[in-house]
Each structure stands twice: as structure tokens, then as C-alpha cells.
Design a protein around this motif. Structure first.
Motif, mmCIF file in Angstrom:
data_model
loop_
_atom_site.group_PDB
_atom_site.id
_atom_site.type_symbol
_atom_site.label_atom_id
_atom_site.label_comp_id
_atom_site.label_asym_id
_atom_site.label_seq_id
_atom_site.Cartn_x
_atom_site.Cartn_y
_atom_site.Cartn_z
ATOM 1 N N HIS A 92 0.802 -1.304 -0.007
ATOM 2 C CA HIS A 92 0.135 -0.207 -0.230
ATOM 3 C C HIS A 92 0.773 1.377 0.057
ATOM 4 C CE1 HIS A 92 -3.722 -2.312 1.771
ATOM 5 N NE2 HIS A 92 -3.385 -2.567 0.549
ATOM 6 N N LEU A 130 -1.008 4.391 -1.371
ATOM 7 C CA LEU A 130 -2.258 4.330 -0.534
ATOM 8 C C LEU A 130 -2.261 4.414 0.840
ATOM 9 C CD1 LEU A 130 -3.821 1.092 -2.708
ATOM 10 C CD2 LEU A 130 -4.628 3.432 -2.729
ATOM 11 N N ARG A 133 -0.352 5.610 -9.812
ATOM 12 C CA ARG A 133 -0.647 4.213 -9.507
ATOM 13 C C ARG A 133 -1.496 3.876 -10.745
ATOM 14 N NH1 ARG A 133 -2.958 5.544 -4.855
ATOM 15 N NH2 ARG A 133 -5.011 5.932 -5.591
ATOM 16 N N PHE A 156 -5.465 -8.242 -6.166
ATOM 17 C CA PHE A 156 -5.738 -8.008 -4.550
ATOM 18 C C PHE A 156 -5.862 -9.431 -4.087
ATOM 19 C CE2 PHE A 156 -7.526 -4.285 -6.486
ATOM 20 C CZ PHE A 156 -7.006 -3.416 -5.962
ATOM 21 N N HIS A 207 -11.457 -9.463 -5.718
ATOM 22 C CA HIS A 207 -12.344 -8.313 -5.766
ATOM 23 C C HIS A 207 -12.529 -7.947 -7.236
ATOM 24 C CE1 HIS A 207 -15.679 -6.365 -3.761
ATOM 25 N NE2 HIS A 207 -15.460 -5.424 -4.416
ATOM 26 N N LEU A 249 -9.897 3.899 -15.508
ATOM 27 C CA LEU A 249 -9.300 4.519 -14.364
ATOM 28 C C LEU A 249 -7.761 5.002 -14.472
ATOM 29 C CD1 LEU A 249 -11.194 2.449 -11.537
ATOM 30 C CD2 LEU A 249 -11.628 4.818 -12.134
ATOM 31 N N TYR A 261 -15.777 -1.680 -0.470
ATOM 32 C CA TYR A 261 -14.255 -2.485 -1.066
ATOM 33 C C TYR A 261 -14.370 -2.159 -2.448
ATOM 34 C CZ TYR A 261 -10.700 -5.882 -0.927
ATOM 35 O OH TYR A 261 -9.766 -6.351 -0.801
ATOM 36 N N ASP A 262 -15.618 -2.061 -3.386
ATOM 37 C CA ASP A 262 -15.584 -1.690 -4.455
ATOM 38 C C ASP A 262 -14.948 -0.419 -4.752
ATOM 39 O OD1 ASP A 262 -16.971 -3.945 -5.316
ATOM 40 O OD2 ASP A 262 -18.622 -2.780 -6.323
ATOM 41 N N VAL A 312 -11.102 -0.582 -4.259
ATOM 42 C CA VAL A 312 -10.504 -1.063 -5.377
ATOM 43 C C VAL A 312 -10.384 -0.155 -6.547
ATOM 44 C CG1 VAL A 312 -10.921 -2.960 -7.267
ATOM 45 C CG2 VAL A 312 -11.055 -3.765 -4.825
ATOM 46 N N MET A 313 -11.607 0.487 -6.856
ATOM 47 C CA MET A 313 -11.484 1.373 -7.941
ATOM 48 C C MET A 313 -10.304 2.649 -7.597
ATOM 49 S SD MET A 313 -15.202 2.288 -9.097
ATOM 50 C CE MET A 313 -16.573 1.161 -8.697
ATOM 51 N N ARG A 314 -10.394 3.011 -6.269
ATOM 52 C CA ARG A 314 -9.093 3.804 -5.808
ATOM 53 C C ARG A 314 -7.826 3.284 -6.128
ATOM 54 N NH1 ARG A 314 -9.167 7.844 -2.153
ATOM 55 N NH2 ARG A 314 -7.322 8.090 -3.194
ATOM 56 N N ALA A 315 -7.830 2.065 -5.542
ATOM 57 C CA ALA A 315 -6.516 1.390 -5.973
ATOM 58 C C ALA A 315 -5.913 1.364 -7.370
ATOM 59 C CB ALA A 315 -6.556 -0.247 -5.280
ATOM 60 N N LEU A 316 -6.922 1.209 -8.194
ATOM 61 C CA LEU A 316 -6.918 1.196 -9.801
ATOM 62 C C LEU A 316 -6.450 2.522 -10.331
ATOM 63 C CD1 LEU A 316 -9.696 -1.544 -10.728
ATOM 64 C CD2 LEU A 316 -7.300 -1.961 -10.549
ATOM 65 N N ASP A 318 -10.570 5.543 4.135
ATOM 66 C CA ASP A 318 -9.044 5.085 4.053
ATOM 67 C C ASP A 318 -8.956 3.775 3.421
ATOM 68 O OD1 ASP A 318 -6.573 4.383 4.512
ATOM 69 O OD2 ASP A 318 -6.960 4.612 6.880
ATOM 70 N N VAL A 319 -8.575 3.970 2.025
ATOM 71 C CA VAL A 319 -8.452 2.769 1.211
ATOM 72 C C VAL A 319 -7.665 1.912 1.507
ATOM 73 C CG1 VAL A 319 -8.082 2.111 -1.242
ATOM 74 C CG2 VAL A 319 -8.878 4.559 -0.842
ATOM 75 N N SER A 320 -6.490 2.170 2.152
ATOM 76 C CA SER A 320 -5.542 1.109 2.710
ATOM 77 C C SER A 320 -6.296 0.074 3.772
ATOM 78 C CB SER A 320 -4.354 1.621 3.238
ATOM 79 O OG SER A 320 -3.477 0.872 3.834
ATOM 80 N N LEU A 332 -9.054 -2.024 2.220
ATOM 81 C CA LEU A 332 -8.475 -3.268 1.498
ATOM 82 C C LEU A 332 -7.866 -4.307 2.351
ATOM 83 C CD1 LEU A 332 -6.930 -1.342 -1.626
ATOM 84 C CD2 LEU A 332 -8.802 -2.751 -1.533
ATOM 85 N N SER A 333 -7.168 -3.625 3.573
ATOM 86 C CA SER A 333 -6.698 -4.445 4.508
ATOM 87 C C SER A 333 -7.571 -5.263 5.300
ATOM 88 C CB SER A 333 -5.747 -3.809 5.699
ATOM 89 O OG SER A 333 -4.854 -3.024 4.963
ATOM 90 N N GLY A 381 -10.615 -6.334 4.033
ATOM 91 C CA GLY A 381 -11.033 -7.084 3.025
ATOM 92 C C GLY A 381 -12.426 -6.811 2.901
#
Lengths: 227, 409
Positions: free
Chosen positions: A47, A52, A79, A87, A91, A108, B309-310, B313-317, B401-403, B406-407, B409
Motif C-alpha cells: 500500500h 495508498l 498508480r 488483490f 474483488h 481509471l 470495498y468496490d 478497489v477503484m481507488r487502488a486502480l 481510508d482505502v488502505s 483493502l486490508s 477485506g
């Protein structure tokens, strides 16, 4: 110039140190295992690399760019442009079908819509015939493959895989690792696999071992490393 | 892929919730639209039918009843006044115009009104066929009367005793249709117009035929008049100058046996009385709209919880916080816009249907094909409420807080 260059990285959660990496770097095109037991800070490191989770101390350079010197929108853009993530829970977005999940990742990442790229990525993971399937219609193995395809469809420089094999039997563990390595090779990306799974040790030579309770990390480099 | 298509995918996935929220908003908006349309058209109609009349003079009684009976032809008159006094009013220097009205009979429920041809000009009506009445027992009928009764120029018909349908027919004293008025959308469309002499003549004859009979009280407004003491039911006055407004009503009410009522005053009073009812229904409509906004809020709030979570995930992408917030706002706006659009269609459709199918609404010329200036505000209100409903979930998603998500789950 290394793709990943980490210096003096430290992080604690609720006062408990979880990360201590004096220095660690990964050359572009090399693959690396982040090995450590649960709670050793693997996910935190992933992260932090992805912009993140801000670490308490230290500097992370990604493709020469100091990740945490960037504003939030800059980190998001970096990113999207550089990283593909698989993940632990896979997901997939349930409201979208398989192909749309990949289109979402490209969108994205700021990439143009490319139906051929999406179809090609799915084809490479053996799901070229499941473009319109909904995530709930997929088996766990199929979801795993879609998640890998989603991570590579943006042609990233770095693929981060968080515990991709932890819930798999030996056969599937080997298959997923093969697929990840193969896809990383196809798009010329660096693969970073965070795992506590010992079965992965002999597949990727470069390792960053993260001991529990925030003891300093140890780096092991495999054959062919330039440094 | 873009924000609208992604929002649509999410809305489609929770189709039932989406539909219920949209339906709730549509019902609320539709209710308000109906009230706005009917209220606006009713007020327009009332104003139109009162145009050009500053004062109505009639027998003592309820001023509102006098206005309703003389101007809108929807209540029984308060009584009659002597013709001589009505003529004196016409000659008053404060009066620019005085139009007498004599009521008492009807034809198939349409009121027969004895009056001057000036009444037609006052109502801004014109002759579609034939001509205006000139001699006693000649009648010029309103558009609706001709349509509903199938009357044409040259036809003859008998009036009925009383102002509502079902009264005894005045046999032997038929009216002759000499003209048909063009439609105005006003009360004159529903009237049979004839010289005042006709009304007197019919009732003189009626009196001879039924001397000694028991008669309907309300059907005898002009019947008591015997030559030479003729009576009329009311007089519509137009002031010569603004000063008349201060003097004339007070003088009539204080110094004569008649009553003067100003349409503007009485209609304001009536609308304030009716307004209590419409305000209640409008309040109910607003409550429905507010409920739907609350429902959208709950739906989106729950959605952000279920989809955290969706969204992570989008933020992570690579999705920015703003893009995630925009996604939720778009979903809310889509529901808001669809609900409001459906509500507008529903409201206009319902009023148009009522205007076609309900006789009273049809008589009033109620239509759903009118678009009041207040409607855009309704759209803005619905959009604002939708955005408001999405604001808290959007801020939640923005600050997530995205992290951590995601942590977990």
C-alpha cells in the motif's frame, strides 16, 4: 535507474513497529517476493508503494518519482499509470461483467477504450470466451485469472500481487504463479508478490524478507541481478 | 467506460431499490405538478372570469355567494334587487358601465342569463355562428351549451325552472337559438344568454300557470317581480375612476338595501380558504419528495457501506477521490432526474386525463399541456435534494481510508 527504490522506510501501527527497511530496490523487469508471516507488514509495504498508505518515515521512489511527495491526485494518476494490482480477495466489481471490469481498469488508468486490448488480456488468461460473464458466474479460479488480466490490461510497469496463492492448493498455486510471471513477461512488467506462502520461494529468486515485529528487512538477490 | 455508464451499472444492479426511489420521487413530484397545474389554471380562470368587473351589486347576503353566483355562475344568488335601483346605479357618475343579470331558469343544467349584449363584450367573447340576441325569447348560447345540447342556430328549446337541471319545464315559452358563441374557456361558454325581458316574460307566464303552487325557493329569484316593479338578480359594475372604489361600495352597503361586493377582495378570501386545502396537499407532495430524498440518501449510504470495498478497489486502480464522489453524485442525480421527469409526465398526464375525462375539469378547460413557470424550480429542487442526499455518502467515500478498507477485506 531501479523501478522501486526504498530508503529508510519505517512504519508502526498503533505504536507497534511493522516495517523497517533500511534500503531496498528492484530493477525494472526483475521480479521479487515479499516474504513474511502474517502481520509482518507486507500489505502495508504494498500500500505504501502504491501510494495508498503513507509510511511514518522513509522515501519511496517509483520509476524515479517520489511517491509521497506527490499530491493525492498525483499519486492516483501514478498508480493508475504504473501499477497493476492483484488483490488478496481478487474483488471484481460485481455490477460489471468481466470485460467491463477490464475496461474500468483502463479507464481509471486514464487509458483510452480498447476492446482488442481487453479481449487480448482475457484471451491470454484463457477467458476469451467469458467476456460477458458476471463475476458471480465465475469460479474462484476464473476470478483469479480475471483479476490477473485486469492487473495487466493497463500494461503497467509494476504488478503488485498481495497473497495471490494463499488460499490455493499446490497445483493452482503453481498455475497462478506461472500465469503471473507469464503475464509480467508479456507486458515487460516487474512482478512483486507479497506472500507468506513458502511454496513460492523457489519460483522467484529475488526476495525481501520481512521478519515479524518490525525487525529490519533482509534482501536476497537471485541470479542475474546487476547490483 | 465513464461515470454515467458506471453509475448506470450500479443502479441496474440494485434495480428494485432504484425503482422504488424513483417511484417515490415521481409520486411526490407528480402530486406537486398536479397542484401547480390545477391551481394555476383555476386562478387564471377565476381572474379571467372576473376581468373587467370592479364591483358586483346584488341582494344582501353573503358577499362571496354574490360573487360566485354573478361572476362564476356556481352558487345560488342571494336574491333580487329592484330594477329601478340597478338603473340608478348605471346612471351614477362613478360608474362607467353597469351590466344587469337576471337569473332563474336553466336549460339542461346550463344557466339562462338575462342580460345586455355588453355582457358578451365584457367576457371578450365573439359570435361563432348566427348573431347576438335582440328580441325577447331569442337566445345566443355559449360554445359548451351548443356542443353538449347539440343546439344550432334556428333550434328552439324550453327553459327549466330553477338554476339546476331537473326543474319543471316552461312549456309554451320556447327560446329560439339565434347565435352560438365561440369558445372562450370562460364561464360564458356554459351560459344561455337572452334579453332580460325573456326572463321576465317566462316567469310572468309561469306565475299565471302555477299561481298558488309550491315553488322551489331558489328558482324564483325573478319570479317575485311583477310589472311595474321589475327586478334583476345582480349588476356588474366597472368604475369610472379609482376613487369610486373608495366611495361606491361603502355607499351602496350603507345607504341602500343592496349589497356591493368586490371580486378581488372576495376571491382573495376564497383562495385563502381553498388555499388551506391546497397547501395541505402541496405539503404532502413536498413530504413525498423529501421522503424520496431521504430514501435516496439511505440507499446511497447503504450502497457506499456495501460497496466500500468496490470503491476502495477503484481507488487502488487509479480512481481519484473526486471521481468516486462524482460517481455517487451521478447515481443520485440520475435517480433524481428520472424521478422528477416521471413525476412531471405523471402530473401532466393525470391533469390532461382529468381535463378530458372529468366533466367538471373539462368544463373548466383544465389541461395538462400547460407548463407553468414554476416547474423548472421543481426540477432544481429535486436535483438539489438528490445532490444533498448523495453528499454525505460522497463525503464518506471521498474520505475513506482505502488502505484500511483493502486490508480489512
Amino acid at each position: 535507474m531501479p523501478l522501486i527504490d526504498v530508503t529508510g522506510l519505517r512504519h508502526a501501527i498503533a505504536g507497534r513497529p511493522v516495517l523497517d527497511i533500511p534500503h531496498w530496490s528492484v530493477e525494472s523487469g526483475r521480479h521479487c517476493l515479499l516474504l513474511g508471516p502474517s502481520g509482518s507488514g507486507k500489505t502495508t509495504l504494498i500500500h505504501a508503494l502504491a501510494g495508498l498508505k503513507r509510511p511514518d518515515q522513509g522515501r519511496i521512489l517509483l520509476d524515479g518519482q517520489a511517491v509521497w511527495d506527490l499530491a493525492a491526485a498525483g499519486r492516483d494518476a501514478l498508480r493508475g499509470r504504473l501499477i497493476g494490482i492483484v488483490f488478496q480477495t481478487l474483488h471484481l466489481v460485481p455490477a460489471l461483467d468481466v470485460a467491463q471490469n477490464l475496461h474500468l481498469a483502463r479507464w481509471l488508468a486514464g487509458l483510452p477504450r480498447d476492446t482488442r486490448a481487453v479481449a487480448g488480456a482475457l484471451d491470454r488468461v484463457g477467458l476469451g470466451n467469458r467476456l460477458g460473464a458476471r463475476p458471480e458466474q465465475l469460479s474462484q479460479g476464473e476470478k483469479q485469472r480475471v483479476a490477473i488480466a485486469r492487473a495487466v490490461v493497463t500494461a503497467p510497469k509494476l504488478i503488485l500481487a498481495d497473497e495471490p496463492t494463499s488460499a490455493l492448493d499446490d497445483e493452482n498455486c503453481a498455475r497462478v504463479l506461472d500465469l503471473l510471471l507469464e503475464q509480467a513477461e508479456v507486458c515487460g512488467a516487474t512482478l512483486l508478490v507479497a506472500t507468506h506462502d513458502g511454496r513460492t520461494r523457489d519460483r522467484i529468486a529475488d526476495r525481501l524478507e520481512l521478519p515479524k515485529l518490525g525487525a529490519p528487512a533482509r534482501t536476497t538477490l537471485g541470479e542475474g541481478h546487476a547490483a | 467506460m465513464n461515470i454515467p455508464s458506471l453509475a448506470w451499472a450500479y443502479l441496474r444492479r440494485s434495480a428494485l431499490t432504484t425503482c422504488l426511489n424513483v417511484a417515490l420521487l415521481a409520486l411526490g413530484t407528480g402530486t406537486i405538478v398536479v397542484l401547480i397545474l390545477v391551481g394555476t389554471q383555476l386562478q387564471d380562470r377565476l381572474a379571467k372570469d372576473a376581468a373587467g368587473v370592479d364591483l358586483v351589486v346584488g341582494a344582501k347576503g353573503s358577499p362571496l355567494q354574490l360573487i360566485l353566483s354573478a361572476l362564476y355562475q356556481i352558487d345560488i344568488p342571494t336574491g333580487n334587487i329592484p330594477l329601478a335601483q340597478a338603473q340608478a346605479l348605471a346612471a351614477d357618475p362613478l360608474v362607467a358601465q353597469a351590466i344587469p343579470l337576471a337569473l332563474g331558469d336553466s336549460f339542461r343544467g346550463f344557466r339562462i342569463v338575462g342580460t345586455d349584449p355588453a355582457f358578451v363584450a365584457l367576457r371578450q367573447a365573439s359570435v361563432a355562428a348566427g348573431r347576438l340576441w335582440q328580441a325577447p325569447m331569442e337566445a345566443t348560447v355559449g360554445w359548451q351549451v351548443a356542443q353538449r345540447a347539440g343546439l344550432k342556430v334556428g333550434d328552439r328549446f324550453n327553459g327549466n325552472h330553477g338554476l339546476s337541471a331537473g326543474g319543471a319545464e316552461h312549456e309554451g315559452m320556447p327560446y329560439t337559438v339565434v347565435g352560438i358563441l365561440a369558445p372562450t374557456g370562460g364561464v360564458i361558454d356554459r351560459l344561455v344568454l337572452t334579453p332580460i325581458d325573456s326572463v321576465w316574460a317566462v316567469h310572468d307566464a309561469h306565475h299565471h300557470h302555477h299561481d298558488g303552487d309550491d315553488h322551489d325557493e331558489h328558482a324564483h329569484e325573478t319570479e317575485a317581480a311583477q310589472p311595474p316593479d321589475r327586478e334583476v338578480t345582480s349588476v356588474l359594475l366597472r368604475y369610472r375612476s379609482p376613487i369610486a372604489a373608495a366611495r361606491l361600495p361603502r355607499r351602496i352597503n350603507a345607504e341602500s338595501g343592496m349589497q356591493a361586493a368586490a371580486p378581488a377582495v372576495e376571491m382573495t378570501r376564497l383562495l385563502s380558504l381553498v388555499g388551506v386545502g391546497t397547501d395541505t396537499v402541496r405539503g404532502f407532495g413536498l413530504l413525498l419528495v423529501a421522503s424520496s430524498a431521504l430514501s435516496i440518501f439511505v440507499a446511497l449510504y447503504n450502497a457506499t457501506q456495501a460497496r466500500r470495498y468496490d470503491l476502495a478497489v477503484m481507488r487502488a486502480l487509479g480512481a481519484t477521490r473526486t471521481r468516486i464522489a462524482c460517481l455517487l453524485l451521478t447515481e443520485a442525480l440520475a435517480m433524481g432526474a428520472t424521478g422528477t421527469a416521471l413525476g412531471l409526465a405523471l402530473g401532466h398526464g393525470a391533469v390532461e386525463m382529468a381535463g378530458r375525462l372529468v366533466p367538471q375539469a373539462r368544463d373548466m378547460g383544465i389541461t395538462g399541456l400547460q407548463f407553468p413557470a414554476t416547474e423548472p424550480y421543481l426540477l432544481i429542487l429535486a436535483a438539489a435534494l438528490s445532490v444533498l442526499a448523495a453528499l454525505v455518502p460522497a463525503i464518506h467515500a471521498y474520505r475513506a481510508d482505502v488502505s484500511a478498507v483493502l486490508s480489512r477485506g
